[in-house]
Design an enzyme around this catalytic site. Structure first.
Site, PDB file in Angstrom:
ATOM      1  N   LYS A 161       0.831  -1.280   0.122  1.00  0.00           N
ATOM      2  CA  LYS A 161       0.133   0.074   0.009  1.00  0.00           C
ATOM      3  C   LYS A 161       0.917   1.300  -0.040  1.00  0.00           C
ATOM      4  O   LYS A 161       1.891   1.194   0.731  1.00  0.00           O
ATOM      5  CB  LYS A 161      -0.945   0.066   1.360  1.00  0.00           C
ATOM      6  CG  LYS A 161      -2.265   0.262   1.176  1.00  0.00           C
ATOM      7  CD  LYS A 161      -2.982   0.117   2.570  1.00  0.00           C
ATOM      8  CE  LYS A 161      -3.770   1.199   2.773  1.00  0.00           C
ATOM      9  NZ  LYS A 161      -4.381   1.259   4.055  1.00  0.00           N
TER      10      LYS A 161
ATOM     11  N   HIS B 100      -0.393   4.317   0.566  1.00  0.00           N
ATOM     12  CA  HIS B 100      -1.010   5.580   1.320  1.00  0.00           C
ATOM     13  C   HIS B 100      -1.538   5.111   2.602  1.00  0.00           C
ATOM     14  O   HIS B 100      -1.032   3.950   2.957  1.00  0.00           O
ATOM     15  CB  HIS B 100      -2.099   5.942   0.371  1.00  0.00           C
ATOM     16  CG  HIS B 100      -3.423   4.810   0.320  1.00  0.00           C
ATOM     17  ND1 HIS B 100      -3.223   3.985  -0.745  1.00  0.00           N
ATOM     18  CD2 HIS B 100      -4.578   4.636   1.014  1.00  0.00           C
ATOM     19  CE1 HIS B 100      -4.346   3.087  -0.355  1.00  0.00           C
ATOM     20  NE2 HIS B 100      -4.812   3.439   0.392  1.00  0.00           N
TER      21      HIS B 100
END
Ligand code: OMP
Length: 213
Positions: free
Chosen positions: A103, A105
């Site tokens: 990921k 973010h």
């Protein structure tokens, strides 16, 4: 075979997690039986499954700091094992799991849960040739953690790359113990005890003679 191991085989048969027929494995081998842990698919199943994993883990007496469940199938298994350890063995163990996609973010990274550090107990469904376990080892090593052991539902007791079983190779290469709730040997014993379908038993034994250790 212990009572809980027999109960586990019955549970897996009842849920059709354990099936007989003709199945092509990840390794390309054609197997007369298959263990599909994804079919433990209700809340009660998962709660029960966790109790079996926790029992096998406590009985093995291995020291570890955290449970790691590799994506995807290892995630609910590690989670329910952690819950069962807390509820039935008074052990509050940290756990974590990985994402397949990193990921970029929010909190970022590809690990979720407690920090992947210390002595790690890797919790997964099945070891056949050991490929999945080796992928998880890369994650553990990349985080500077140590592998304390591996906990799976079934050890299919098949040869890995050489003459040793895949599990023996993992134990040798990573210096850890591999614990399983049941092994193929337990399943054969159970089928013999039940005196059920002789063709099924014959096919499993023939497969073991070809690929087993
Ligand atoms: P290895 O990576 O060869 O050790 O195989 C383990 C994986 O095979 C498991 O994580 C499953 O995805 C799959 N598998 C089962 O789930 N059940 C079986 O009975 C056999 C296999 C398999 O393909 O070998």
């Amino acid at each position: 075979m212990k009572a809980y191991q027999r109960q586990f085989i019955e549970f897996a048969l009842e849920k059709e997690v354990l099936k007989f027929g003709e199945f092509t494995l990840k390794s390309g081998r054609k197997s007369p039986y298959f263990f599909n842990a994804g079919l433990f698919n209700t809340g009660r199943d998962l709660a029960r499954l966790g109790r079996f994993y926790a029992e096998a883990l406590v009985e093995a007496g291995i020291e570890y700091d955290l449970l790691f469940g590799p994506a995807y199938k290892g995630i609910p298994i590690a989670t329910t094992t952690a819950v069962a350890l807390a509820e039935h063995h008074d052990v509050d163990t940290p756990y974590c799991f990985n994402r397949k996609e990193a990921k970029d973010h929010g909190e970022g990274g590809n690990l979720v849960g407690s920090a992947l550090e210390g002595r790690v107990m890797l919790v997964d469904d099945v070891i056949t040739a050991g490929t999945a376990i080796r992928e998880s080892m890369e994650i553990i090593q990349a985080n500077g953690a140590d592998l304390a052991g591996v906990l799976v539902a079934i050890d299919r007791q098949e040869r890995g790359k050489g003459e040793l079983s895949a599990i023996q190779e993992v134990e040798r290469d990573f210096g850890c113990q591999v614990v399983s709730i049941i092994s193929l040997g337990d399943l054969v014993t159970y089928l013999e005890e039940q005196g059920g379908n002789p063709e099924q038993l014959g096919a499993v034994k023939a497969y073991r003679a070809e690929y087993g250790i």
